[in-house]
Motif scaffolding. Structure first.
Motif, PDB file in Angstrom:
ATOM      1  N   GLN A 514       0.870  -1.264  -0.019  1.00 15.91           N
ATOM      2  CA  GLN A 514       0.047   0.006  -0.211  1.00 15.91           C
ATOM      3  C   GLN A 514       1.014   1.244   0.038  1.00 15.91           C
ATOM      4  N   ILE A 588       6.075  -5.822  11.984  1.00 10.04           N
ATOM      5  CA  ILE A 588       6.991  -6.906  12.845  1.00 10.04           C
ATOM      6  C   ILE A 588       6.191  -7.199  13.958  1.00 10.04           C
ATOM      7  N   GLY A 707      -5.518   4.842   7.156  1.00 16.78           N
ATOM      8  CA  GLY A 707      -6.897   4.585   7.108  1.00 16.78           C
ATOM      9  C   GLY A 707      -7.705   5.830   6.650  1.00 16.78           C
TER      10      GLY A 707
END
Ligand SMILES: Nc1nc2c(ncn2[C@@H]2O[C@@H]3COP(=O)(O)O[C@H]4[C@@H](O)[C@H](n5cnc6c(=O)[nH]c(N)nc65)O[C@@H]4COP(=O)(O)O[C@H]3[C@H]2O)c(=O)[nH]1
Length: 752
Positions: A514, A588, A707
């Motif tokens: 993204q 991670i 978002g």
């Protein structure tokens, strides 16, 4: 002669030789004595005869002059008579006689020329002695100065009245020679023979005794050396006599003795060495025996003590086998045995029971951050709290870590179980007081009913565990009852876990990317790698579903490494294709972050893929860092030292302490979607977002808002000072291929 001298000692013994020498000497001495005695007797006899002759002559001489006549001077007639008498005596007997007067002048002499001359001066002493004693005196002397030594005697001469008138001297050498001649010759011959024999004997003796004495001395010295134990030297007497033989025998014996002594000495030395070795071995043995004895005694004492403590230890072992040493509660083994009994009893009695699984929320982070000692105290207090909350017939156990179980029996119904679970949850609301500090914990409780949900203890455990997991994921500090739905979910998780095991090898994973854009001009500033799993059996599964399962099973370690490798490799490919991919962000997991050697793994992947460290940004969640902030600070520093960027993901949800935020060396903060979602309608979310941006800016940390889906959200965010934006508004997560084109396009940021 000399060969005889050399030969004699070889045949004659030393002692015999000495005896012979002595015998010869003694015989010679006796013979000489006898000859001397004969000679002396002859001499005496000649003197006696001479004296008798003299006395006759004196009588005859005295008869030649008158009664009172004197010889000084004699009257001619008397002299004539006297001369005749003497001449007659000289002629008849060959005697040489002279008469002298008291003046010691010769008045008559058979040798006429001497008449009127004085007697020799050497005679004066003898004359005086004879006159004084009135007796003849015998002596040896000379008549004339150049004459022979003669045998003489002097006798006083009286006239007829008896008056001393002079003296008469007579040479009786002829008479003496006649009488003593033979004896003297014998004596001479004997003396000469004796001297010769003695000299010869002495020579023989010397020639014989010397070598003998030398040999004897050597032999004696050798025997003394032998007796004293001194080193023996060869006696070495040459020849063939007894001494040489003896010396050879002695030397042979010495050689033998020396050899046997050396052998003996060697033997003695060997024996002594052996004895010393034996003594040492003995000493060592004794030492070891002493040590062993001491060790045995000590072991014995220890054994006695252990035996004495045996019962106590057995009791303790039993306790340990059944009870948890930290809390004193029954342990897992005891719990399982009791659960089995409880289930059977419930079935037999037709009653309802419940198994309760309790997990302490936040216990791990307390244990990690405040230490095990604090953790132990929390566990002890939790155990007390549980025991105090429940009835004594309810069995509370600790089955490991922060997990407790409770077996409830003979419950009135399902609600009773809920009521107890509620009580437990409520019991943990109150803070724990540890060393004066207040710690807030909560609990997540899962319930399974028996025999309703299952009559099998293992299955019951699983159900209660799932229910507890459900309560935890449902927001913690609550309880959940096992249900069919939950069972299905648990089952699905199990299926997923199994499918995940093969996902890697079957290449079922891939990455979506993204794009992140600049808040100022909308140009791409980087991409975030997002893991995708397309399972042939289960279809597409979101990371939110399978990542917790992979974390739970530990598979995330392998999967996470693959993601990192893949993302870095892709970044390098894009670069190689001449694109400007900006930063590559990679998520991670907490499990990876805690894994030992993680920093080294990152460095190795960078090296292996050729990606620049400053192009990589690792996204760590805030809650992950807060689980063990000290360790997180250390790890972050190590990663930053590699040159890698660090972003704190989901910021604002993890209750970060601001002091920690200051210490975390983060390069970016990502405002969580939950704040962005309602930012345009919820003032609180907007305020939080604004505060996060302000805080980050003050710490010189970049901010990304993620978002973003709508114009309103973007418009609101544009009023803040974010560096980047990320969201469906700009781009969905795309495949690597699609990203190639997206990276080229300049995405315009819509102003609010
Ligand atoms: N509703 C909404 N969602 C948006 C929007 N823009 C992006 N998203 C989604 O939000 C998530 C962003 O990732 P995240 O916060 O790190 O949250 C990630 C991340 O925490 C985790 N995750 C994804 N990939 C990995 C990975 O490779 N490793 C690890 N450990 N976690 C990963 O799974 C989470 C979910 O990932 P995804 O499902 O890919 O979901 C992604 C992404 O598809 C938007 O505008 N609206």
């Amino acid at each position: 002669m000399f060969s005889l001298v050399r030969w004699l000692p070889q045949r004659v013994g030393t002692r015999l030789l000495a005896v012979v020498i002595f015998a010869i000497g003694a015989s010679l001495a006796l013979a000489l004595l006898a000859a001397w005695l004969v000679y002396r007797d002859a001499q005496n006899a000649s003197r006696v005869l001479a004296q008798q002759a003299a006395e006759n002559l004196v009588v005859q001489v005295a008869a030649q002059f008158g009664e009172d006549d004197d010889l000084d001077p004699p009257r001619p007639f008397e002299r004539y008579n006297l001369q005749r008498t003497l001449d007659y005596a000289h002629q008849a007997k060959g005697r040489d006689i002279r008469v002298f007067n008291l003046n010691e002048r010769i008045v008559v002499d058979t040798d006429h020329e001497d008449i009127g001359t004085p007697v020799p001066t050497a005679w004066h002493g003898y004359i005086s002695a004879a006159m004084r004693d009135g007796a003849p005196v015998f002596f040896s002397g000379r008549i004339a100065a150049a004459g022979d030594v003669r045998q003489l005697f002097i006798t006083p001469l009286h006239n007829r009245t008896g008056r001393l008138v002079g003296g008469l001297a007579m040479d009786y050498t002829h008479l003496a020679d006649e009488l003593t001649g033979t004896a003297r010759k014998t004596l001479l011959i004997l003396s000469a023979a004796g001297a010769f024999v003695l000299a010869l004997t002495l020579l023989f003796g010397l020639a014989t005794v010397r070598p003998i004495a030398l040999a004897v001395r050597r032999l004696h010295g050798a025997t003394r050396a032998l007796a004293a134990g001194r080193p023996l030297r060869p006696v070495a007497i040459e020849g063939h006599d007894e001494f040489a033989g003896l010396a050879r025998a002695f030397d042979d014996m010495s050689t033998q003795l020396t050899r046997s002594r050396m052998t003996l000495e060697e033997e003695v030395a060997e024996r002594r060495a052996a004895q010393i070795a034996l003594e040492e071995a003995n000493a060592r043995l004794e030492e070891r025996v002493t040590e062993r004895t001491a060790a045995l005694q000590s072991a014995n004492r220890q054994l006695e003590i252990e035996l004495a403590n045996g019962k106590e230890m057995a009791r303790q072992l039993e306790q340990l086998a059944r009870f948890d040493s930290l809390t004193g509660l029954p342990n897992r083994a005891m719990f399982l045995a009791c659960l089995d009994v409880a289930v059977k009893r419930a079935i037999r009695m037709g009653t309802l029971g419940a198994l309760m699984f309790i997990d302490l929320d936040r216990f791990k982070s307390i244990n990690d951050s405040l230490g095990h000692a604090t953790g132990d105290q929390v566990l002890r207090q939790a155990a007390q709290r549980l025991s105090g909350t429940l009835r004594s017939c309810d069995m509370v156990s600790r089955i490991g870590g922060d997990e407790f179980t409770v077996i409830l029996e003979e419950l009135g119904g399902e609600n009773a179980a809920r009521a107890v679970a509620g009580k437990v949850v409520a019991a943990f609301l109150a803070p724990f007081n540890i060393d004066g500090k207040e710690l807030f914990l909560s609990s997540s409780v899962g319930l399974a009913l028996f025999p309703k949900d299952s009559a099998e203890p293992g299955e019951l455990m699983k159900q209660a565990d799932f229910a507890m997991y459900e309560a935890k994921t449902g927001g913690r500090n609550r309880f959940a009852l096992h249900s069919e739905h939950m069972a299905q979910e648990a089952n699905q998780r199990l299926v997923m876990e199994t499918a995940l095991r093969h996902a890697m090898e079957r290449n079922e994973f891939y990455l979506a990317y993204q794009i992140r854009v600049s808040a100022t001009d909308g140009t791409p500033t980087g991409t975030e790698a997002l893991l995708r799993w397309r399972s042939p059996e289960l279809g597409d599964i979101t990371p939110a579903e399978f990542i917790p399962v992979a974390e739970h099973s530990g598979q995330i370690i392998e999967i996470g490494r693959w993601v990192l490798q893949q993302a870095c490799r892709q970044h390098s490919i894009w670069r190689a294709q001449g694109l400007q991919p900006g930063l590559m962000a990679v998520n991670i997991s907490v499990v990876q972050f805690r894994q030992a050697g993680f920093v080294e793994q990152v460095a190795a992947i960078l090296a292996e893929t050729g990606m620049k460290a400053h192009d990589l940004e690792l996204e760590l969640t805030e809650s992950m860092l807060m689980a063990n902030p000290e360790n997180a600070v250390m790890m972050m520093h190590a990663l930053r030292a590699l040159g890698v960027g660090l972003a704190i993901d989901d910021f604002g949800t993890g209750y970060s302490s601001l002091s920690y935020l200051k210490r975390f060396p983060a390069s970016r903060i990502k405002i969580d979607q939950s704040f962005v979602r309602d930012i345009d309608i919820n003032q609180e979310d907007a305020a939080i977002a604004a505060a996060i941006v302000a805080l980050a800016r003050s710490l010189n940390i970049e901010v990304t808002a993620e978002g973003i889906e709508t114009d309103e959200q973007l418009a609101h965010l544009n009023r803040l000072d974010c560096a980047d934006y990320q969201g469906y508004y700009f781009a969905q997560p795309l495949t690597a291929e699609d990203i190639r084109f997206a990276l080229d396009a300049t995405l315009v940021v819509q102003p609010g």
